[in-house]
Write a protein that holds these residues in place. Structure first.
Motif, mmCIF file in Angstrom:
data_model
loop_
_atom_site.group_PDB
_atom_site.id
_atom_site.type_symbol
_atom_site.label_atom_id
_atom_site.label_comp_id
_atom_site.label_asym_id
_atom_site.label_seq_id
_atom_site.Cartn_x
_atom_site.Cartn_y
_atom_site.Cartn_z
ATOM 1 N N ARG A 1 13.729 115.226 18.167
ATOM 2 C CA ARG A 1 14.746 114.164 18.302
ATOM 3 C C ARG A 1 14.071 112.965 18.982
ATOM 4 N NH1 ARG A 1 20.432 114.406 19.180
ATOM 5 N NH2 ARG A 1 20.306 115.612 17.255
ATOM 6 N N ALA B 1 21.031 116.143 22.827
ATOM 7 C CA ALA B 1 19.806 116.783 22.318
ATOM 8 C C ALA B 1 19.632 118.181 22.921
ATOM 9 C CB ALA B 1 18.595 115.909 22.629
ATOM 10 N N VAL C 1 17.633 120.811 17.560
ATOM 11 C CA VAL C 1 16.613 120.014 18.264
ATOM 12 C C VAL C 1 15.737 120.938 19.109
ATOM 13 C CG1 VAL C 1 16.243 118.205 19.995
ATOM 14 C CG2 VAL C 1 18.111 117.987 18.342
#
Ligand code: COA
Length: 260
Positions: free
Chosen positions: A15, A43, A49
């Motif tokens: 990310r 995130a 992620v």
């Protein structure tokens, strides 16, 4: 998620969080810090992620510091609260994250910008990057953990020299001091950060989270330096020198400090 001051990109399990206030050299105003808190939390909570790369928009700056224009209205208590809130919601959040976070330092990383990079687990810098903690030129001390994390990374002598002189150092010097892990050209910067992060993402995620937790736990007990920093940062906002420092920056002139 869409943010006013950030760009978010996904590249496989990475990310990207890109600070996007290029006209102000990506300075961290309150809105950007709130965006960062939300983006980092998202995130951490997103199973897709694996890790995060934080960088700045444009070719010139990672982050040129906290937004000095927002300091003007603050008194001692306002300054203390600014540091306390910022540390808890962004800088400590990053440092104590359960996923690896790499700072890709693509230009100026000053004040809160260097503090943001230092809260990340690994720093990769482009060869044009310049780093420093110039707060004393504004009549302040670093307030987002800089006195503590710079000392941990480069040692007390070098940290005090950088903080007290307010000098900027080059990426090569930062590498010599251990402040950044790698220096590459600007074109290679994100590829290098990705290379490191992709290697980490091959390892066991729970072990990586444990490693971050254990390394962070190694800081000495006793007086809490972060608390001391918050108190001193707040006190500086009550001085005439702070008013002079900020007024001089905004008027683009040299400050005339009186020690009051
Ligand atoms: N807060 C608010 N605005 C900032 C900023 C900051 N930390 N850093 C840069 N800016 C703004 C400038 O005021 C300028 O805005 P303007 O175009 O509306 O006048 C714009 O970003 C571009 O910066 P400028 O100073 O014109 O660029 P430069 O190339 O001449 O100098 C720096 C670059 C990084 C040396 C210089 O911007 C600087 O010293 N910034 C402050 C660094 C600092 O003290 N940070 C610590 C804060 S605690």
């Amino acid at each position: 998620m869409v943010f006013q001051n950030l760009l978010i990109e996904n590249k496989e399990r990475i990310r990207y969080i890109i600070i996007n206030r290029e006209s102000k050299l990506n300075a961290l105003n309150k809105a950007t810090l709130a965006d960062l808190h939300a983006a980092i939390t998202d995130a951490f909570n997103s199973p897709a992620v694996g890790g995060i790369i934080i960088t700045g928009a444009g070719q010139k700056a990672f982050v040129a510091g906290a937004d000095i224009a927002e300091f003007v209205e603050l008194d001692a208590e306002g300054g203390r609260l600014l540091a306390q809130h910022g540390q808890a919601t962004v800088f400590d959040l990053i440092e104590n994250g359960n996923k690896p976070i790499i700072a890709a330092v693509n230009g100026f990383a000053l004040g809160g910008g260097l503090e943001l990079a230092m809260a990340c687990h690994i720093r990769v810098a482009s060869d044009n990057a310049k780093m420093g903690l110039p707060e004393v030129t504004l009549g302040l001390v670093p307030g987002y953990g800089g006195t503590q994390r710079l000392t941990q990374l480069v040692g007390k002598g070098k940290a005090l020299e950088m903080i007290m002189t307010a000098d900027m150092i080059t990426a090569t010097e930062a590498h010599e001091y251990g402040l950044v892990n790698h220096v590459v050209s600007q074109e290679e910067l994100l590829a290098k950060a990705e290379e490191i992060l992709n290697k980490i993402l091959l390892r066991a995620p729970l072990a990586i989270a444990s490693a971050i937790k254990a390394v962070n736990a190694g800081t000495p007990d006793g007086v809490n330096g972060f608390e001391t920093e918050i108190e001193e940062f707040g006190k500086c906002f009550g001085t005439q020198d702070f008013k002079e420092g900020v007024a001089a920056f905004l008027a683009k002139r040299k400050p005339d400090f009186k020690g009051k």
